[in-house]
Design an enzyme around this catalytic site. Structure first.
Site, PDB file in Angstrom:
ATOM      1  N   ILE A  14       0.840  -1.199   0.000  1.00  0.00           N
ATOM      2  CA  ILE A  14       0.000   0.000   0.000  1.00  0.00           C
ATOM      3  C   ILE A  14       0.878   1.254   0.000  1.00  0.00           C
ATOM      4  O   ILE A  14       0.580   2.229  -0.688  1.00  0.00           O
ATOM      5  CB  ILE A  14      -0.938  -0.009   1.240  1.00  0.00           C
ATOM      6  CG1 ILE A  14      -2.014  -1.090   1.084  1.00  0.00           C
ATOM      7  CG2 ILE A  14      -1.581   1.356   1.450  1.00  0.00           C
ATOM      8  CD1 ILE A  14      -2.883  -1.287   2.331  1.00  0.00           C
ATOM      9  N   ASN A  82       2.619   4.834   7.397  1.00  0.00           N
ATOM     10  CA  ASN A  82       2.088   3.638   6.744  1.00  0.00           C
ATOM     11  C   ASN A  82       2.793   2.349   7.178  1.00  0.00           C
ATOM     12  O   ASN A  82       2.186   1.286   7.149  1.00  0.00           O
ATOM     13  CB  ASN A  82       2.205   3.812   5.219  1.00  0.00           C
ATOM     14  CG  ASN A  82       2.005   2.509   4.482  1.00  0.00           C
ATOM     15  OD1 ASN A  82       0.879   2.047   4.313  1.00  0.00           O
ATOM     16  ND2 ASN A  82       3.096   1.861   4.078  1.00  0.00           N
ATOM     17  N   TYR A 147      -1.933  -6.638  16.523  1.00  0.00           N
ATOM     18  CA  TYR A 147      -2.170  -5.738  15.382  1.00  0.00           C
ATOM     19  C   TYR A 147      -3.445  -4.917  15.600  1.00  0.00           C
ATOM     20  O   TYR A 147      -3.472  -3.712  15.343  1.00  0.00           O
ATOM     21  CB  TYR A 147      -2.281  -6.600  14.126  1.00  0.00           C
ATOM     22  CG  TYR A 147      -2.366  -5.875  12.805  1.00  0.00           C
ATOM     23  CD1 TYR A 147      -1.214  -5.528  12.104  1.00  0.00           C
ATOM     24  CD2 TYR A 147      -3.605  -5.593  12.222  1.00  0.00           C
ATOM     25  CE1 TYR A 147      -1.297  -4.901  10.862  1.00  0.00           C
ATOM     26  CE2 TYR A 147      -3.697  -4.965  10.985  1.00  0.00           C
ATOM     27  CZ  TYR A 147      -2.535  -4.625  10.308  1.00  0.00           C
ATOM     28  OH  TYR A 147      -2.625  -4.009   9.082  1.00  0.00           O
TER      29      TYR A 147
END
Ligand code: CAA
Length: 241
Positions: A14, A82, A147
């Protein structure tokens, strides 16, 4: 003068799509990476985008890295947090290392990076901080206590820092992708992906990295100044927060 954008984890997945989209939109882009020299060299050759290597979980490395980018390209106007990793396993099997690796890379990094650009942004009266969360920070995910915790924490960080900097021309937002067709998602066992994940996506497919990048370019724009503290979901309808 072109604005300067720094994208962590910006050479693969991404992040690479975000770097490319910002570059195409006229930004001077610095893409950082943590370890994969081969992928970074390939990305640099293919795109002409400047790449920098440092560990976003290390505060001093971030200070030194941001200083290098600023010396090369100028003060950072747009920071895209990111960089992220997964260490998926159920909590009852999770090791301390698996917990800490994800928290330090995906959550401590927000402090390490944002702290190193925020003073300049405040002095300048302009800034865009965009952090990549996840659907799994919004809804929780089996096998991702580490996460999910980091990606939910990212949303809290975004809302707090948005309030602190709203009067200084700085917006702070999160983008929450669902399952996007990158190496990270393809690492999920195929059977789990097919039987447990794909059927839950109303759009009926994985997302494309470019579909996430489009959200970042939108939030980075000079004329997006009234959007702050928001979380923009791009998940094919899998979770409607
Ligand atoms: N919901 C309910 N049950 C689930 C489940 C789920 N989502 N996933 C697995 N299970 C069940 C399995 O069916 C299995 O049950 P049975 O024993 O009754 O058959 C049991 O849990 C154990 O599953 P596994 O055999 O897969 O066990 P494992 O220990 O080998 O692996 C796991 C567990 C690591 C969690 C693995 O299932 C996995 O990787 N799941 C996917 C996790 C995931 O979605 N990660 C997202 C990665 S992409 C990403 O993070 C990007 C993003 O932001 C979206």
């Amino acid at each position: 003068m072109a604005r300067v954008a720094l994208v962590t984890g910006g050479t693969r997945g991404i992040g690479a799509a975000i770097s490319v989209a910002l570059n195409a939109a006229g930004y001077k882009v610095a893409a950082t990476y943590g370890g994969n020299d081969e992928a970074a060299d390939k990305f640099k050759d293919e795109t002409g985008i400047a790449v920098y290597k440092w560990d976003v979980s290390d505060f001093e490395a971030c200070s030194a890295g941001v200083a290098r980018v600023q010396a090369d390209l100028g003060p950072v106007d747009v920071l895209v947090n990111n960089a992220g990793i997964t260490r998926d396993t159920t909590l009852h099997k999770m090791t301390v290392d698996q917990w800490q690796a994800v928290i330090s890379t995906n959550l401590d990094s927000l402090f390490n990076m944002t702290r190193n650009v925020i003073e300049n942004m405040r002095a300048k009266g302009f800034g865009r901080i965009i952090s990549i969360s996840s659907i799994n920070g919004q809804k929780g995910q089996f096998g991702q206590a580490n996460y999910s915790a980091a990606k939910a924490g990212l949303i809290g960080f975004t809302k707090a820092v948005a309030q602190e900097n709203a009067a200084k021309g700085i917006t702070v937002n999160a983008v929450a992708p669902g399952y996007i067709g990158t190496e990270m998602v393809r690492a999920v066992p195929e059977e789990v992906l097919k039987s447990k994940i794909l059927p839950l996506i109303p759009v009926g497919r994985l997302g494309e990295p470019e579909e996430v990048a489009k959200c970042v370019v939108f939030l980075a724009a000079d004329d997006a100044g009234f959007i702050t503290g928001a979380t923009l979901s791009t998940n094919g309808g899998q979770y409607m927060a």
